[in-house]
Scaffold this active site. Structure first.
Site, PDB file in Angstrom:
ATOM      1  N   ASP A   1      -0.850  -3.359 -29.767  1.00 27.02           N
ATOM      2  CA  ASP A   1      -0.841  -4.812 -29.287  1.00 27.02           C
ATOM      3  C   ASP A   1       0.885  -5.300 -30.223  1.00 27.02           C
ATOM      4  OD1 ASP A   1      -0.856  -7.647 -29.264  1.00 27.02           O
ATOM      5  OD2 ASP A   1      -2.341  -7.558 -27.969  1.00 27.02           O
TER       6      ASP A   1
ATOM      7  N   LYS B   1       1.412  -8.406 -31.232  1.00 28.82           N
ATOM      8  CA  LYS B   1       0.773  -9.057 -32.007  1.00 28.82           C
ATOM      9  C   LYS B   1      -0.069  -8.535 -33.985  1.00 28.82           C
ATOM     10  CE  LYS B   1      -2.723 -11.173 -30.198  1.00 28.82           C
ATOM     11  NZ  LYS B   1      -2.534 -10.722 -28.139  1.00 28.82           N
TER      12      LYS B   1
ATOM     13  N   ARG C   1     -11.627 -18.858  -8.929  1.00 28.29           N
ATOM     14  CA  ARG C   1     -11.136 -17.771  -9.377  1.00 28.29           C
ATOM     15  C   ARG C   1      -9.492 -17.825  -8.875  1.00 28.29           C
ATOM     16  NH1 ARG C   1     -13.795 -13.397 -13.333  1.00 28.29           N
ATOM     17  NH2 ARG C   1     -15.264 -14.857 -14.533  1.00 28.29           N
TER      18      ARG C   1
ATOM     19  N   GLU D   1     -10.901  -8.272 -14.015  1.00 33.60           N
ATOM     20  CA  GLU D   1     -11.522  -7.961 -12.970  1.00 33.60           C
ATOM     21  C   GLU D   1     -11.548  -7.594 -11.757  1.00 33.60           C
ATOM     22  OE1 GLU D   1     -14.977 -11.074 -14.596  1.00 33.60           O
ATOM     23  OE2 GLU D   1     -14.596 -10.660 -16.682  1.00 33.60           O
TER      24      GLU D   1
END
Length: 439
Positions: free
Chosen positions: A266, A268, A366, A418
């Site tokens: 990542d 970060k 969603r 998802e």
């Protein structure tokens, strides 16, 4: 009568000379076989050699006992023929065991050589190590069924490390869900005296200076555990953003020298953590670093992009059969051998959870904000982003325009990770091998 006794004594004398000659030849063969075997195999296979030699000697002693008992009941001429036949059988058996052990040793040295090859670029972009060619199977290195038991025993003993359990915790009771033992274990873990020190980045930076030491002390398996696993290599992706120790522990538990692994680092993460992961990858020839480092955020399209980054990196290696994605904080419940057995039974089908009905009812909010329906007549399915899919599925995700269009459409939705894999798998009209209809 006297003449008959003299003839009998001569026969016994001839038999005694033959037995002495056979014993001398047998001793010489034994010496000349064992000396080169030690030179060929080295210390790592001596335990296996001693075991095979012990079994041979036990078999010879039993054979000699039976032969001595039967000498008085057999004709001298027939006894001589029987001794010669038994000697030929023993020599043939010795040669077969010698050849089997030699194959095991050669295969072990072959894999060890691959694992110690220098790696010039930890990013995986310009690697010159041809992993596929290195692990190309040949008749010389093929492990036969009768060799697998001895080979697995050798690998197990080589990597065996005794579990230190000073507090008397019964692990078997924990596996069987014994609540008293689980409560006892939790109480011990809460006690500061029993909390072990975490392995820091400094520890990993120091130990990875010597890759051989790192692989040995951390307990990495450097031999294929079975022929089935060797013939069915897998590809794993690990998305990691924190806790180097957990990531390295997961990698160590699922590591096999014939599989392929991709670490997505990542963006970060601190420079020190990134350097640590690259050093770990440098010590393992089949562990790659994703070429692209993405700032991954939960419920965002960035999760899918990170997965695709590892797919691109692993796609260059054509030998693996299935792609399995993991997070850095997971823990395996099945061995590599069990996973291979399960995937073989699927016969190319994908493991992707999903439900079109739930996507249409429970999770419709969603994607209601999208300005248009999904492209290419794709029916949405709600599932998990963690999958085990074949190479055709990965190929479709990376290169098919319909997949790229669907990914662009998902940018308008919430928690798109998802929906992505589940929807592609549960729409058979897309033509992905191993997909099926979800309800």
């Amino acid at each position: 009568m006297k003449t008959w006794n003299i003839s009998r004594q001569k026969n016994y004398s001839a038999i005694f000379k033959i037995l002495c000659s056979i014993t001398l030849v047998f001793f010489c063969l034994h010496v000349f076989e064992m000396i080169p075997s030690k030179r060929l195999y080295g210390d790592q296979n001596r335990s296996v050699m001693k075991e095979i030699t012990r079994r041979q000697l036990e078999g010879e002693n039993d054979s000699e006992k039976r032969k001595n008992v039967n000498l008085t009941n057999h004709d001298p001429v027939n006894t001589t023929a029987e001794v010669q036949l038994n000697t030929a059988k023993r020599l043939k058996e010795r040669k077969r065991n010698y050849d089997d052990l030699k194959k095991i040793s050669e295969f072990s040295k072959h894999v060890n050589r691959i694992n110690t090859e220098p790696i010039r670029n930890s990013s995986g972009a310009d690697r010159n190590v041809d992993i596929i060619q290195s692990f190309k199977k040949s008749s010389q290195h093929k492990i036969k069924n009768q060799e697998i038991v001895e080979f697995r025993k050798y690998v197990y003993m080589k990597n065996y490390q005794r579990i230190k359990n000073y507090d008397g915790v019964n692990c078997l009771k924990i596996v069987k869900n014994d609540q008293n033992e689980i409560t006892k274990s939790k109480r011990l873990m809460r006690n500061l005296e029993h909390q072990r020190q975490k392995l820091t980045t400094t520890f990993y930076l120091n130990i990875t200076r010597n890759c051989s030491k790192f692989r040995h002390e951390r307990g990495y398996i450097n031999h294929p555990m079975s022929e089935d696993e060797y013939d069915f290599p897998l590809a794993f992706s690990l998305l990691t953003y924190t806790d180097i120790e957990l990531t390295e522990r997961l990698l160590r538990l699922i590591y096999r020298p014939h599989n392929f692994y991709c670490l997505h680092i990542d963006s970060k993460m601190s420079k020190n953590d990134k350097r640590t992961l690259r050093n770990i990858a440098n010590c393992l020839s089949n562990v790659l670093i994703a070429n692209e480092s993405i700032d991954v955020k939960w419920g965002n399209i960035s999760l899918i992009k990170a997965e695709l980054a590892c797919m691109k990196t692993l796609w260059l290696y054509k030998n693996w059969k299935y792609y399995i994605n993991l997070a850095g904080q997971e823990f395996p419940l099945k061995t590599n051998r069990q996973i291979v057995a399960i995937l073989k039974e699927l016969d190319g089908a994908n493991i992707v959870s999903g439900s079109a009905e739930k996507a249409r009812t429970v999770y419709a909010k969603r994607y209601k904000m999208a300005k248009s329906p999904p492209p290419h007549n794709i029916t949405l399915a709600k599932g998990s982003m963690h999958v085990a899919v074949n190479r055709y599925f990965v190929d479709f995700c990376l290169h098919d325009q319909r997949s790229l269009d669907f990914l662009d459409w998902l940018k308008q939705t919430k928690i798109p990770d998802e929906f992505y894999f589940s929807s592609l798998n549960y729409n058979p009209h897309l033509g992905i091998k191993g997909s099926f209809t979800g309800k």
